[in-house]
Scaffold this motif. Structure first.
Motif, mmCIF file in Angstrom:
data_model
loop_
_atom_site.group_PDB
_atom_site.id
_atom_site.type_symbol
_atom_site.label_atom_id
_atom_site.label_comp_id
_atom_site.label_asym_id
_atom_site.label_seq_id
_atom_site.Cartn_x
_atom_site.Cartn_y
_atom_site.Cartn_z
ATOM 1 N N VAL A 234 0.856 -1.197 0.000
ATOM 2 C CA VAL A 234 0.000 0.000 0.000
ATOM 3 C C VAL A 234 0.892 1.247 0.000
ATOM 4 O O VAL A 234 0.672 2.209 -0.749
ATOM 5 N N HIS A 235 1.926 1.216 0.806
ATOM 6 C CA HIS A 235 2.869 2.337 0.951
ATOM 7 C C HIS A 235 3.469 2.753 -0.389
ATOM 8 O O HIS A 235 3.566 3.959 -0.691
ATOM 9 N N ASP A 236 3.856 1.759 -1.202
ATOM 10 C CA ASP A 236 4.516 2.087 -2.473
ATOM 11 C C ASP A 236 3.562 2.664 -3.503
ATOM 12 O O ASP A 236 3.995 3.247 -4.501
ATOM 13 N N LEU A 237 2.259 2.485 -3.285
ATOM 14 C CA LEU A 237 1.259 3.016 -4.221
ATOM 15 C C LEU A 237 0.615 4.305 -3.689
ATOM 16 O O LEU A 237 -0.196 4.928 -4.367
ATOM 17 N N CYS A 238 0.978 4.692 -2.474
ATOM 18 C CA CYS A 238 0.263 5.769 -1.771
ATOM 19 C C CYS A 238 0.635 7.161 -2.294
ATOM 20 O O CYS A 238 1.811 7.456 -2.514
ATOM 21 N N GLU A 239 -0.369 8.018 -2.440
ATOM 22 C CA GLU A 239 -0.076 9.382 -2.906
ATOM 23 C C GLU A 239 0.624 10.233 -1.846
ATOM 24 O O GLU A 239 1.140 11.295 -2.150
ATOM 25 N N ARG A 240 0.632 9.758 -0.576
ATOM 26 C CA ARG A 240 1.336 10.510 0.475
ATOM 27 C C ARG A 240 2.819 10.114 0.547
ATOM 28 O O ARG A 240 3.570 10.672 1.368
ATOM 29 N N LEU A 241 3.251 9.163 -0.293
ATOM 30 C CA LEU A 241 4.630 8.670 -0.240
ATOM 31 C C LEU A 241 5.692 9.773 -0.408
ATOM 32 O O LEU A 241 6.707 9.765 0.312
ATOM 33 N N PRO A 242 5.492 10.745 -1.311
ATOM 34 C CA PRO A 242 6.521 11.808 -1.431
ATOM 35 C C PRO A 242 6.741 12.532 -0.107
ATOM 36 O O PRO A 242 7.865 12.950 0.189
ATOM 37 N N TRP A 262 0.058 15.228 4.163
ATOM 38 C CA TRP A 262 1.316 14.682 4.666
ATOM 39 C C TRP A 262 1.116 13.239 5.125
ATOM 40 O O TRP A 262 -0.010 12.789 5.390
ATOM 41 N N CYS A 263 2.224 12.548 5.264
ATOM 42 C CA CYS A 263 2.209 11.117 5.581
ATOM 43 C C CYS A 263 1.613 10.831 6.970
ATOM 44 O O CYS A 263 1.857 11.564 7.929
ATOM 45 N N LEU A 264 0.850 9.736 7.070
ATOM 46 C CA LEU A 264 0.174 9.356 8.324
ATOM 47 C C LEU A 264 0.948 8.296 9.113
ATOM 48 O O LEU A 264 0.412 7.711 10.051
ATOM 49 N N TYR A 265 2.200 8.070 8.753
ATOM 50 C CA TYR A 265 2.992 7.011 9.403
ATOM 51 C C TYR A 265 3.046 7.188 10.913
ATOM 52 O O TYR A 265 2.863 6.230 11.663
ATOM 53 N N GLU A 266 3.276 8.409 11.366
ATOM 54 C CA GLU A 266 3.409 8.619 12.814
ATOM 55 C C GLU A 266 2.064 8.576 13.537
ATOM 56 O O GLU A 266 2.003 8.644 14.763
ATOM 57 N N GLY A 268 0.195 5.943 13.015
ATOM 58 C CA GLY A 268 -0.065 4.502 13.080
ATOM 59 C C GLY A 268 -0.259 3.813 11.749
ATOM 60 O O GLY A 268 -0.676 2.647 11.719
ATOM 61 N N CYS A 269 0.020 4.498 10.625
ATOM 62 C CA CYS A 269 -0.265 3.879 9.324
ATOM 63 C C CYS A 269 0.562 2.606 9.103
ATOM 64 O O CYS A 269 1.770 2.582 9.324
ATOM 65 N N ARG A 270 -0.129 1.547 8.671
ATOM 66 C CA ARG A 270 0.512 0.255 8.433
ATOM 67 C C ARG A 270 0.746 -0.014 6.949
ATOM 68 O O ARG A 270 1.010 -1.157 6.546
ATOM 69 N N PRO A 289 -8.960 4.770 2.176
ATOM 70 C CA PRO A 289 -8.808 5.320 3.521
ATOM 71 C C PRO A 289 -7.729 6.379 3.690
ATOM 72 O O PRO A 289 -7.980 7.437 4.279
ATOM 73 N N VAL A 290 -6.518 6.121 3.230
ATOM 74 C CA VAL A 290 -5.423 7.075 3.497
ATOM 75 C C VAL A 290 -5.676 8.411 2.806
ATOM 76 O O VAL A 290 -5.412 9.476 3.373
ATOM 77 N N LYS A 291 -6.217 8.366 1.614
ATOM 78 C CA LYS A 291 -6.527 9.622 0.922
ATOM 79 C C LYS A 291 -7.588 10.405 1.704
ATOM 80 O O LYS A 291 -7.588 11.636 1.748
HETATM 81 S S1 SF4 Z 1 0.313 7.468 4.653
HETATM 82 FE FE1 SF4 Z 1 0.887 5.338 5.127
HETATM 83 S S2 SF4 Z 1 0.928 4.285 3.178
HETATM 84 FE FE2 SF4 Z 1 0.952 6.483 2.749
HETATM 85 S S3 SF4 Z 1 3.134 7.009 2.595
HETATM 86 FE FE3 SF4 Z 1 2.559 7.357 4.708
HETATM 87 S S4 SF4 Z 1 3.046 5.432 5.758
HETATM 88 FE FE4 SF4 Z 1 3.017 5.009 3.569
#
Ligand code: SF4
Ligand code: SF4
Length: 315
Positions: A234-242, A262-266, A268-270, A289-291
């Motif tokens: 999912v991460h590699d396809l995510c528009e928040r990856l940049p 911005w990225c939701l990693y912090e 809890g994004c899996r 969901p992430v979008k």
């Molecule tokens: S939001 Fe989640 S899936 Fe998207 S880049 Fe951040 S960690 Fe990866």
């Protein structure tokens, strides 16, 4: 609800039109399925031909231990009315939660479909409770385990629909009081096609059916998920990856940074641990969901209720 059970033998496109699904909508849907299958939108006609072929097997859709969310994901979609498109074109002959028939009529529908000369594809939603010889999960006086065994023995293909069916899901989460197991574990079969997700994307489900109808080999990963749908993180396809790459992380759900994408990693994004095509295929061809601002919770991975939770812990 635009569903008719057991009617989908011939003239699927005509019936769809009668229900208000135009040829254009149908082809749009087929293009989405073709894209998910990696065939490109130009292959929509091929997908349409497979879905409406006169001689296509019917589908028996069984329920085990689950919340019916996977069926809901199909039924509550709109534009282009995926419920009608899927359920009327694939010749769904038995579905416990939406069929009009009940009691003996339902049993007869199931037996007719099992003995149909054209064969059938078995779709199973939900896990199998095994405690007490399966008696903690009963449908129509039979255990879910027996229903699955009976249908699986004759099915041309078996699709496990959703994470409960593919990996046990919430039923199998600790302490797993019903000793629930997945379809492939219960049957001891490596050829079950796992369409993981809580819920799975209906496009992936139809894509698997179409690949089967076309006679295409469905390459599975080590967890029996079709690689074409689950081959990338999912991460590699995510528009928040940049933003991830630049170290730009949202610190709260209502922060301006979260709204800026911005990225939701912090939060809890899996996504970095989860294989699925949600960012590419979208739900309802609309969003994922992430979008929409919610982290991925890893729903298409085994034991995600145990291993990915708590879902809202900050890193
Ligand atoms: S939001 Fe989640 S899936 Fe998207 S880049 Fe951040 S960690 Fe990866
Ligand atoms: S974004 Fe993650 S949790 Fe949400 S549906 Fe996709 S794989 Fe499942």
């Amino acid at each position: 609800m635009r569903v008719s059970i057991g009617l989908a033998k011939d003239d699927a496109e005509k019936r769809l039109e009668e229900k208000g699904v135009s040829r254009r909508d149908f082809m749009k849907f087929c293009a989405a399925v073709a894209t998910a299958l990696g065939m490109g939108p130009g292959a929509a006609a091929e997908v349409a031909a497979a879905l409406t072929a006169k001689k296509r097997p019917s589908v028996i859709y069984l329920h085990g231990a689950e919340c019916t969310g996977c069926s809901e994901a199909v039924l509550r979609t709109y534009e282009p009315f995926i419920d009608a498109l899927i359920l009327d074109t694939i010749s769904l002959d038995y579905h416990e939660t939406i069929m009009a028939a009940a009691g003996e009529a339902a049993e007869k529908a199931l037996n007719d479909a099992i003995n149909s000369p054209d064969g059938f594809v078995l779709v199973h939603e939900g896990a199998i409770p095994t405690i007490g010889n399966g008696t903690w999960g009963m449908v129509g006086g039979h255990t879910m385990a027996d229903n699955l065994k009976k249908c699986a023995a004759k099915a041309k293909a078996i699709i496990a629909m959703g994470t409960c069916a593919t990996f046990g899901g919430v039923q199998a989460a600790k302490p797993n009081p019903t000793q629930a197991v997945s379809v492939s574990e219960f049957l001891g079969r490596k050829d079950v096609i796992n369409i993981a997700g809580c819920p799975p994307n209906p496009i992936n489900f139809v894509g698997a059916v179409v690949a089967f109808l076309k006679g295409d080999k469905i390459e599975l990963d080590s967890l029996q998920r079709p690689k074409v749908f689950f081959g990338k993180l999912v991460h590699d396809l995510c528009e928040r990856l940049p933003h991830f790459d630049k170290g730009e992380f949202a610190k709260s759900f209502d922060s301006p940074e979260a709204k800026k994408g911005w990225c939701l990693y912090e939060l809890g994004c899996r996504g970095p641990e989860t294989y699925n095509n949600c960012p590419k295929v979208l739900f309802n061809s609309t969003n994922w969901p992430v979008k929409a601002g919610h982290p991925c919770i890893g729903c298409s991975e085994p034991k995600f209720w145990d291993s990915m939770s708590p879902f809202y812990s900050a890193r």
